[in-house]
Every structure is written in structure tokens, then in C-alpha cells.
Design a protein around this motif. Structure first.
Motif, PDB file in Angstrom:
ATOM      1  N   THR A 205       0.829  -1.217   0.000  1.00  0.00           N
ATOM      2  CA  THR A 205       0.000   0.000   0.000  1.00  0.00           C
ATOM      3  C   THR A 205       0.854   1.255   0.000  1.00  0.00           C
ATOM      4  OG1 THR A 205      -1.745  -1.175   1.191  1.00  0.00           O
ATOM      5  CG2 THR A 205      -1.824   1.233   1.220  1.00  0.00           C
ATOM      6  N   LEU A 206       1.912   1.277   0.814  1.00  0.00           N
ATOM      7  CA  LEU A 206       2.804   2.441   0.847  1.00  0.00           C
ATOM      8  C   LEU A 206       3.481   2.647  -0.503  1.00  0.00           C
ATOM      9  CD1 LEU A 206       4.458   1.999   4.367  1.00  0.00           C
ATOM     10  CD2 LEU A 206       2.745   3.681   3.691  1.00  0.00           C
ATOM     11  N   ALA A 207       3.852   1.572  -1.171  1.00  0.00           N
ATOM     12  CA  ALA A 207       4.459   1.714  -2.498  1.00  0.00           C
ATOM     13  C   ALA A 207       3.476   2.338  -3.490  1.00  0.00           C
ATOM     14  CB  ALA A 207       4.934   0.341  -2.999  1.00  0.00           C
ATOM     15  N   ARG A 208       2.203   1.875  -3.431  1.00  0.00           N
ATOM     16  CA  ARG A 208       1.193   2.469  -4.333  1.00  0.00           C
ATOM     17  C   ARG A 208       0.966   3.941  -4.006  1.00  0.00           C
ATOM     18  NH1 ARG A 208      -1.463  -2.530  -3.426  1.00  0.00           N
ATOM     19  NH2 ARG A 208      -2.898  -1.530  -1.948  1.00  0.00           N
ATOM     20  N   LEU A 209       0.991   4.288  -2.713  1.00  0.00           N
ATOM     21  CA  LEU A 209       0.811   5.694  -2.327  1.00  0.00           C
ATOM     22  C   LEU A 209       1.957   6.553  -2.857  1.00  0.00           C
ATOM     23  CD1 LEU A 209      -0.470   5.374   1.352  1.00  0.00           C
ATOM     24  CD2 LEU A 209      -1.769   6.061  -0.661  1.00  0.00           C
ATOM     25  N   GLU A 210       3.173   6.032  -2.814  1.00  0.00           N
ATOM     26  CA  GLU A 210       4.297   6.799  -3.348  1.00  0.00           C
ATOM     27  C   GLU A 210       4.158   7.000  -4.851  1.00  0.00           C
ATOM     28  OE1 GLU A 210       7.778   4.701  -2.245  1.00  0.00           O
ATOM     29  OE2 GLU A 210       7.682   5.244  -0.104  1.00  0.00           O
ATOM     30  N   GLU A 211       3.675   5.987  -5.554  1.00  0.00           N
ATOM     31  CA  GLU A 211       3.471   6.121  -6.998  1.00  0.00           C
ATOM     32  C   GLU A 211       2.390   7.161  -7.303  1.00  0.00           C
ATOM     33  OE1 GLU A 211       2.375   3.315 -10.879  1.00  0.00           O
ATOM     34  OE2 GLU A 211       2.504   2.450  -8.862  1.00  0.00           O
ATOM     35  N   ILE A 212       1.310   7.133  -6.503  1.00  0.00           N
ATOM     36  CA  ILE A 212       0.235   8.128  -6.689  1.00  0.00           C
ATOM     37  C   ILE A 212       0.762   9.532  -6.422  1.00  0.00           C
ATOM     38  CG2 ILE A 212      -1.957   8.940  -5.729  1.00  0.00           C
ATOM     39  CD1 ILE A 212      -2.683   6.001  -5.273  1.00  0.00           C
ATOM     40  N   ALA A 213       1.598   9.687  -5.369  1.00  0.00           N
ATOM     41  CA  ALA A 213       2.162  11.006  -5.061  1.00  0.00           C
ATOM     42  C   ALA A 213       3.029  11.512  -6.209  1.00  0.00           C
ATOM     43  CB  ALA A 213       2.975  10.925  -3.768  1.00  0.00           C
ATOM     44  N   ARG A 214       3.795  10.616  -6.847  1.00  0.00           N
ATOM     45  CA  ARG A 214       4.609  11.051  -7.991  1.00  0.00           C
ATOM     46  C   ARG A 214       3.735  11.490  -9.161  1.00  0.00           C
ATOM     47  NH1 ARG A 214       7.707   6.499  -6.376  1.00  0.00           N
ATOM     48  NH2 ARG A 214       6.664   5.214  -7.939  1.00  0.00           N
ATOM     49  N   GLU A 215       2.654  10.727  -9.414  1.00  0.00           N
ATOM     50  CA  GLU A 215       1.748  11.129 -10.498  1.00  0.00           C
ATOM     51  C   GLU A 215       1.080  12.465 -10.195  1.00  0.00           C
ATOM     52  OE1 GLU A 215      -0.977   7.965 -11.006  1.00  0.00           O
ATOM     53  OE2 GLU A 215       0.480   6.570 -11.877  1.00  0.00           O
ATOM     54  N   SER A 216       0.670  12.674  -8.942  1.00  0.00           N
ATOM     55  CA  SER A 216       0.032  13.951  -8.572  1.00  0.00           C
ATOM     56  C   SER A 216       1.005  15.103  -8.752  1.00  0.00           C
ATOM     57  CB  SER A 216      -0.463  13.887  -7.125  1.00  0.00           C
ATOM     58  OG  SER A 216      -1.417  12.869  -6.976  1.00  0.00           O
ATOM     59  N   GLY A 217       2.274  14.902  -8.377  1.00  0.00           N
ATOM     60  CA  GLY A 217       3.263  15.963  -8.564  1.00  0.00           C
ATOM     61  C   GLY A 217       3.434  16.326 -10.028  1.00  0.00           C
ATOM     62  N   ALA A 218       3.436  15.304 -10.901  1.00  0.00           N
ATOM     63  CA  ALA A 218       3.558  15.596 -12.337  1.00  0.00           C
ATOM     64  C   ALA A 218       2.360  16.382 -12.852  1.00  0.00           C
ATOM     65  CB  ALA A 218       3.713  14.282 -13.112  1.00  0.00           C
ATOM     66  N   ILE A 219       1.166  16.002 -12.381  1.00  0.00           N
ATOM     67  CA  ILE A 219      -0.052  16.710 -12.820  1.00  0.00           C
ATOM     68  C   ILE A 219      -0.027  18.158 -12.335  1.00  0.00           C
ATOM     69  CG2 ILE A 219      -2.556  16.799 -12.553  1.00  0.00           C
ATOM     70  CD1 ILE A 219      -2.533  13.754 -12.433  1.00  0.00           C
ATOM     71  N   GLU A 220       0.365  18.378 -11.083  1.00  0.00           N
ATOM     72  CA  GLU A 220       0.411  19.744 -10.564  1.00  0.00           C
ATOM     73  C   GLU A 220       1.426  20.584 -11.328  1.00  0.00           C
ATOM     74  OE1 GLU A 220       1.234  19.425  -6.444  1.00  0.00           O
ATOM     75  OE2 GLU A 220      -0.755  18.641  -5.906  1.00  0.00           O
ATOM     76  N   ALA A 221       2.586  20.005 -11.662  1.00  0.00           N
ATOM     77  CA  ALA A 221       3.578  20.763 -12.430  1.00  0.00           C
ATOM     78  C   ALA A 221       3.064  21.097 -13.824  1.00  0.00           C
ATOM     79  CB  ALA A 221       4.875  19.954 -12.522  1.00  0.00           C
ATOM     80  N   GLU A 222       2.273  20.177 -14.421  1.00  0.00           N
ATOM     81  CA  GLU A 222       1.767  20.398 -15.782  1.00  0.00           C
ATOM     82  C   GLU A 222       0.754  21.522 -15.830  1.00  0.00           C
ATOM     83  OE1 GLU A 222      -0.509  17.833 -19.308  1.00  0.00           O
ATOM     84  OE2 GLU A 222       0.080  16.886 -17.414  1.00  0.00           O
TER      85      GLU A 222
END
Length: 401
Positions: A205-222
């Protein structure tokens, strides 16, 4: 004929003055009709392109916001699961320590919170664990021992007769304690296996949360640039100025320039109207506030500080300036008639005379000006009047020319 010629010359000079002022306000590159039409077409194309970009950005921002909300909800749910799993791990560890103490693996003379004693007890317990082959061997040995015990029991029966009267040890109690200890050890082993499984789930679960956080960061930067443009257009900037107010401010500047010419003439060159550039109140939108430049003091002040008569002259100047700008923007449409309702009673005689001169100047330029007032001085200066006379049978109208 000479009087008409003089009036025509005066009107021509005034018209030439207005034409020169308006020509000075037009950029050099846009003074020809072809260049003006090209500039208007280019501005309209730019506006349409920006509107399409804004709509697309708003749509994309809405989708990103919905997705971010869903991801935040999923993150909150997973975080609650992690907290619950951590609580279960802590509880399992506490039970494991208690089981170690009950099973006798805990060193004597140490407290339950001693981490070194806990490690020592766990090591002793792991050392006591046996492989399956060893357990099968021991079970076989136990069965053999049971057989031997049965034989020994028989012999013990015979021996009991020989030891009658002696104190017998409580073998049943000892056997029950041994059985209970084995059951506790098996229960602890089961709980450890379950806890390890839950720990693996939490790690995934923590690994999936880290992946989601990386995707959210990319979306916010875009979409950070699009959000910044949206904040500017909605007035979330240092001037509290929205895009709509920015456009209106450009139109208001044209009105204020035309109105200042009227107000300067009526106030004998003292006042000019201008738009306030800074933010007066951070709690509301800015960009359309008015202020007055006073030639006597050389400073600007809020329009609300004008006296009643000065405020009326400013309002009249704004109305006339708006009329000029509307005619200029409308492409040849003429506003031939103006009606002014009251307000002249707040003027002193000198200000009243300046206002009447401004109205007479409008009349001489070909406009019809209607004034609704009870001021006697105005009645004497106006040639054609319509007087409403009250009577017992109702009001009647009397025209005086």
C-alpha cells in the motif's frame, strides 16, 4: 448671415479641436481605415484564440481537480488502513511479548518494556522452534514413550502396591501445564504469520501511495501555469484586477479623458477625473475606482470628497463624456438629445453659470438638451420652457417660448 457665419466658424473650430484630440488618441499605425480594420481583425483573432485556450484550460483543470479529489480520498482511505495495520502490529507485538513471558522465554529480573530482554526472549523462542522433520521424529519418540509409558504404567501398578502409603506426585497437573504451553506457542506462531501477512499488505500500500504522489506531482507541475493564468484572469493578483475589469478600465479611461475636458471647463481648469491605479481596499476588486486631480493642490483625492455642486459637475461631465465615447465607438451613431434631471440646486451661482455654458455649448453643436429643474436662475436663461401647473382638476402643461 455674418452671425451664422461666425457660429459656423466657431462650430468648425470646436469640431476641428475634437477631431484633433481624438486623432491624437489613436496610435499612428492605426489612423488609416485599412490599418484599423487589420488591427481589429488581429485583436479579434487573438481574443478568440485566448478564449478557446481559456475554455480548454478550465476543462482540463476541472478534470485534474476531480482526479486529485479522488486520489486524495483514496490516499485518506489507505492512510486509515495503514494506521489500523500499525495498531494491529503494536497489539500483536504486545501479545507476543506477553506470550514469551508466559512461555518462560523472558529473562528473569527484566521489565516488559526492556527492548534487549525482548530481543533475547525472541531469540530464545526462535531457537526453541523445531523443523517439521524434527517434530515428526519427536512425535514418533513420544509415541514410543507412550508405549513405554503404558508398559511402565503396568509396572507402576504393580509397583504402587509396593509403594502404598507414599505421597504421589501430581503428574496430571504437570501434563496439563505442558499442554497449555504448547497451545500458547502455537497461537503465538499463528499471530506472527498473520502479522507478517498484514505487514506485506501495508508495504504494498505504501508503495502504491508513493506512486500516486509522484503522479500527482507531475499533474500539478503540468497545470501550474494554467492555474496561474486563471488566478490572474479571476483577479487573484496584487491589484485585485480581473480580466473583465481590465477591459472595462480601458473603456473607462476613454470616458474619463472626454469627461475631464468638460469638468476642467466647468471648474475653470481646477479638476480632472482619472482612474485610480493602486488598490484602495484589498477586500474587494479594484481597477474601476475614480479619483480627482486638483490643480490647486497638485494632488489627487477620492471623488467622494467633492462637494455637492462639484459632485454634480463631475457627474454631468461623466454623462457627457460617456455620450461622446458611445458615439465614437458606435461608428457614426449620434446621440442628439440629452435629459438632465435636477442636481442644479446644489450649485453656487458661479458653478451654475459654468454648467449652463457647457449645456449651451452642447446645444450650439446641434444637440437638444432637456433640463428638469426648479432653479429660478435656470428658468431665466432657458428660452423654451415647459411648465407643469397644478390645479384642482389636475395638472396642465404650459409651453413658453
Amino acid at each position: 448671415a455674418r452671425t451664422q457665419a461666425a457660429e459656423a466658424a466657431s462650430a468648425a473650430r470646436a469640431a476641428q479641436h475634437v477631431a484633433d484630440e481624438r486623432r491624437a488618441g489613436v496610435p499612428e499605425a492605426l489612423r488609416t481605415p485599412a490599418a484599423l480594420q487589420a488591427g481589429i481583425a488581429q485583436a479579434q483573432d487573438t481574443r478568440q484564440r485566448l478564449e478557446r485556450a481559456l475554455q480548454q484550460a478550465q476543462s482540463t483543470h476541472g478534470e485534474a481537480a476531480s482526479r486529485a479529489a479522488a486520489l486524495r480520498a483514496q490516499h485518506a482511505t489507505l492512510a486509515e488502513g495503514v494506521q489500523a495495520a500499525q495498531a494491529r502490529v503494536v497489539e500483536a507485538h504486545r501479545q507476543f511479548v506477553a506470550a514469551l513471558q508466559t512461555a518462560g522465554f523472558w529473562p528473569d529480573g527484566t521489565s516488559k518494556g526492556d527492548e534487549g530482554a525482548a530481543d533475547h526472549a525472541e531469540a530464545a523462542w526462535r531457537a526453541a522452534l523445531l523443523p517439521a522433520a524434527r517434530i515428526a521424529m519427536l512425535e514418533s519418540a513420544v509415541r514410543d514413550a507412550d508405549d513405554r509409558r503404558a508398559a511402565a504404567h503396568e509396572r507402576a501398578g504393580r509397583a504402587a502396591q509396593a509403594v502404598a502409603g507414599l505421597v504421589r506426585p501430581d503428574l496430571a497437573a504437570l501434563d496439563a501445564r505442558a499442554t497449555a504451553s504448547r497451545a500458547q506457542v502455537e497461537a503465538v506462531v499463528d499471530r506472527i504469520g498473520q502479522t507478517r501477512s498484514e505487514l506485506r499488505t501495508v508495504t504494498d500500500t505504501l508503495a502504491r501511495l508513493e506512486e500516486i504522489a509522484r503522479e500527482s506531482g507531475a499533474i500539478e507541475a503540468e497545470y501550474r501555469v494554467v492555474g496561474h493564468l486563471a488566478d490572474i484572469a479571476n483577479g487573484n493578483n496584487c491589484r485585485n484586477l480581473t480580466f473583465q475589469r481590465y477591459v472595462l478600465a480601458a473603456l473607462l479611461d476613454d470616458v474619463l479623458r472626454a469627461a475631464s475636458l468638460r469638468l476642467s471647463a466647468m471648474s475653470r481648469g481646477r479638476y480632472q477625473l482619472q482612474r485610480r491605479e493602486d488598490v484602495a481596499d484589498a477586500r474587494r476588486a479594484a481597477g474601476l475606482d475614480l479619483e480627482v486631480f486638483d490643480e490647486y493642490t497638485g494632488r489627487t483625492r477620492p471623488a467622494s470628497t467633492l462637494s455637492g455642486g462639484e459632485g454634480f459637475m463631475a457627474s454631468l461631465s461623466l454623462a457627457l463624456g460617456l455620450s461622446d465615447v458611445v458615439q465614437a465607438y458606435a461608428g457614426g451613431v449620434q446621440l442628439d438629445t440629452l435629459f438632465i434631471d435636477e442636481g442644479f440646486g446644489s450649485l453656487d451661482p458661479e458653478s451654475l453659470d459654468m454648467a449652463m455654458k457647457a449645456l449651451i455649448d452642447l446645444q450650439q453643436r446641434g444637440r437638444t438638451v432637456g433640463v428638469i429643474s426648479h432653479v429660478e436662475e435656470m428658468k431665466q436663461q432657458i428660452d423654451v420652457t415647459i411648465e407643469v401647473v397644478q390645479g384642482v382638476r389636475g395638472s396642465r402643461v404650459k409651453v413658453q417660448a
